[in-house]
Scaffold this motif. Structure first.
Motif, PDB file in Angstrom:
ATOM      1  N   LYS A 220       0.840  -1.204   0.000  1.00 36.30           N
ATOM      2  CA  LYS A 220       0.000   0.000   0.000  1.00 36.30           C
ATOM      3  C   LYS A 220       0.874   1.253   0.000  1.00 36.30           C
ATOM      4  O   LYS A 220       0.581   2.224  -0.698  1.00 36.30           O
ATOM      5  N   LYS A 221       1.957   1.196   0.764  1.00 32.82           N
ATOM      6  CA  LYS A 221       2.860   2.354   0.807  1.00 32.82           C
ATOM      7  C   LYS A 221       3.457   2.613  -0.565  1.00 32.82           C
ATOM      8  O   LYS A 221       3.521   3.753  -1.018  1.00 32.82           O
ATOM      9  N   SER A 222       3.906   1.554  -1.226  1.00 29.62           N
ATOM     10  CA  SER A 222       4.545   1.764  -2.519  1.00 29.62           C
ATOM     11  C   SER A 222       3.528   2.227  -3.550  1.00 29.62           C
ATOM     12  O   SER A 222       3.827   3.036  -4.422  1.00 29.62           O
ATOM     13  N   GLN A 223       2.290   1.771  -3.434  1.00 28.02           N
ATOM     14  CA  GLN A 223       1.249   2.234  -4.346  1.00 28.02           C
ATOM     15  C   GLN A 223       0.971   3.715  -4.105  1.00 28.02           C
ATOM     16  O   GLN A 223       0.770   4.490  -5.037  1.00 28.02           O
ATOM     17  N   GLN A 224       0.951   4.089  -2.833  1.00 31.62           N
ATOM     18  CA  GLN A 224       0.711   5.478  -2.466  1.00 31.62           C
ATOM     19  C   GLN A 224       1.821   6.370  -3.007  1.00 31.62           C
ATOM     20  O   GLN A 224       1.570   7.445  -3.560  1.00 31.62           O
TER      21      GLN A 224
END
Lengths: 140, 126
Positions: A93-97
């Motif tokens: 999720k962090k990398s997508q964000q």
């Protein structure tokens, strides 16, 4: 839905890579065993999906969510996966964000550039812009 | 024991599955860092299986409507963990014998003996 065998199979090279990385050096896997493992993995996807969908339906929802998947894994006796999966999900999720933010920043910069070049073009007659000498851009 | 191992494995902690006392067969181009990198990958959410393909398989279920991106990711990642655990189980079944190759029979006996793998019974045809 037409079931084409290739579509329901996972890529051989990737599966082989995962298998290899799970084993110590010097241990090989026969072609038949590798094939069986790959097929088992596809069956696992289906099995987990259908179990998760039952959770979704029980909650009267239409969208299959991450929570549904995690619950399903507990139900099918793969609870040991839940903790590492939750961690992986956080990182994902962090990398997508990050990707989203980078794209937004890029788009913003691009827009700013475009606005700059269009106000510069006031010196030369541009058919696109108005000829009223409208230099101010309304900032909302 | 052998100082060679210590100088070679600066990254590796005591994660060795196999007791290789000088018997490391470097047939493949694997380094000993691999065991650690698997764990690092797990923690960082690094995914090897292609999400698009996983989604295609999921769609074989007619009752699938919309799936969130996170849910597809989880299923993909879970499948990687599944492959790993299947392989490790098959391997552990084998360590009694002196074999170095995991066979289909090892896989089959694994499926038969582990409860959580019962869903695979009869699902794999050759």
């Amino acid at each position: 839905m037409v079931e084409r065998p290739e579509d329901l199979n996972l890529p051989n090279a990737v599966v082989t890579r995962i298998i290899k990385d799970s084993l110590p050096e010097g241990i090989a896997v026969s072609k038949e065993a590798r094939s069986a493992i790959a097929k088992a993995a596809s069956v696992f996807v289906l099995y987990t999906t259908s179990t998760a969908l039952l959770v979704t339906q029980k909650n009267k929802k239409k969208t299959l969510t991450a929570q549904d998947v995690l619950l399903a894994l507990k139900e099918i006796e793969f609870e040991k996966f839940v903790e590492p999966l939750e961690e992986s999900l956080e990182s994902y999720k962090k990398s997508q964000q990050n990707k989203k933010e980078q794209k937004a920043a890029k788009d913003k910069a691009k827009k700013a550039d475009e606005e700059k070049s269009s106000s510069k073009a006031q010196e030369e007659p541009m058919e696109v812009q108005t000829t009223d000498g409208d230099k101010e851009n309304t900032d909302d | 024991m052998s100082e060679n191992d210590e100088t070679r494995s600066t990254n590796k902690e005591n994660n060795n599955l196999e007791e290789s006392s000088g018997q490391s067969q470097l047939g493949s181009n694997e380094t000993e860092v691999d065991v650690d990198s698997v764990e690092v990958e797990k923690g960082s959410g690094f995914l090897r299986l292609p999400i698009a393909r996983i989604k295609k398989i999921m769609k074989a279920d007619p009752s699938l409507g919309i799936a969130s991106q996170d849910s597809v990711f989880l299923i993909a990642k879970a499948t990687e963990l599944f492959i790993e655990s299947l392989v490790v189980e098959s391997y552990q079944n084998m360590t009694a014998s002196k074999k170095k190759t995991i066979s289909k029979r090892d896989f089959d006996s694994c499926v038969e003996s582990i409860d959580s793998l019962a869903f695979l019974d009869g699902a794999i045809y050759e």
